[in-house]
Design an enzyme around this catalytic site. Structure first.
Site, PDB file in Angstrom:
ATOM      1  CD  GLU A  94      -2.850  -1.274   2.322  1.00 32.65           C
ATOM      2  OE1 GLU A  94      -4.051  -0.994   2.261  1.00 32.65           O
ATOM      3  OE2 GLU A  94      -2.276  -1.669   3.374  1.00 32.65           O
ATOM      4  CD  GLU A 144      -3.574  -6.020   3.983  1.00 36.15           C
ATOM      5  OE1 GLU A 144      -2.891  -4.984   4.008  1.00 36.15           O
ATOM      6  OE2 GLU A 144      -3.627  -6.774   2.974  1.00 36.15           O
TER       7      GLU A 144
END
Length: 257
Positions: free
Chosen positions: A111, A131
């Site tokens: 990210e 995640e």
């Protein structure tokens, strides 16, 4: 090279700031020291007129494995308030930032790379949003930026499976600017940074802002919106200097004005 914390190294050379996440023993996982250290470096990048471009990289042959889950589970603050992980998730710098990636760029590390303007990656680098495997979600920009940068179905698969993707695969979708041999990502990122620093600061600033903002502009308003950002650039000192240098067959001396 200086240290903002033991976890973040900063080097400044010829207008380029290199920010190195320095926790190789845990694949540069982001704890509080990393998050606040990178954020402080980003603030300096934007504030210092001598700095033109930033490079974000990792020590020890890997970029960043994401949030330090051990630190997170122990209640450590690993986000920078309203700015998110490393101060990048919600508030990327105004100046260009290049990710130089070796090894793994996973979860918050991926990210962070997505929050950068350009990506240079080693051929064997691996990217992923794992995640979902940990009961989390990629809320530091992965679910928002990735489907805007590659086909949505590919982004969906990465988010739902948590599987990794190679640099070469992601480059085929246009996500990566340069694919290098292993060990060469930082060197190639520096070459790219120098190509940018050779150009006018005003042009770089205006171009980045327009490209980032134009995605929400309608066809009917896009030129008026562009004018709001570009302002009087045609009459800027850099524009006049660029024209004069061309006519006089010399290198321009940019003022940033």
């Amino acid at each position: 090279m200086t240290q903002l914390t033991d976890a973040v190294l900063v080097d400044r050379l010829d207008g380029v700031m290199t920010i190195t996440i320095n926790r190789p023993e845990v694949r540069n996982a982001v704890n509080g020291a990393v998050s606040f250290g990178v954020c402080a470096a980003i603030d300096e990048l934007d504030a210092n007129k001598q700095l033109r471009v930033g490079i974000l990289t990792g020590a020890g042959g890997t970029f960043c494995a994401g949030m330090d889950l051990k630190a997170f589970s122990q209640g450590e603050v690993v986000r920078v308030g309203h700015r998110g992980l490393m101060g990048l998730a919600y508030t990327p710098p105004q100046k260009p930032l290049i990710a130089a990636i070796e090894g793994y760029a996973l979860a918050g590390g991926f990210e962070a790379a997505l929050a950068c303007d350009l990506i240079v990656a080693a051929r064997d680098a691996q990217f992923g949003l794992p995640e979902a495997k940990r009961g989390l979600a990629a809320l530091a920009g992965g679910l928002l930026r990735l489907p805007r940068l590659i086909p949505q179905r590919i982004a969906m698969e990465l988010a739902l499976t948590g599987n990794m993707a190679s640099a070469e695969l992601l480059a085929s979708f246009g996500l990566i600017n340069r694919v290098t041999e292993p060990g060469c990502a930082l060197e190639r990122a520096m070459e790219l940074a120098r190509e940018i620093t050779a150009n006018a600061p005003t042009s770089i600033s205006v171009s980045k802002r327009i490209i980032n903002q134009q995605t929400d502009w309608s066809l009917s308003e896009m030129f008026s919106k562009q004018e709001e950002v570009a302002g009087d650039i045609l009459n800027s000192r850099d524009a006049l200097e660029g024209a004069a240098a061309f006519v006089e067959k010399r290198d321009p001396a940019w003022s940033g004005e």
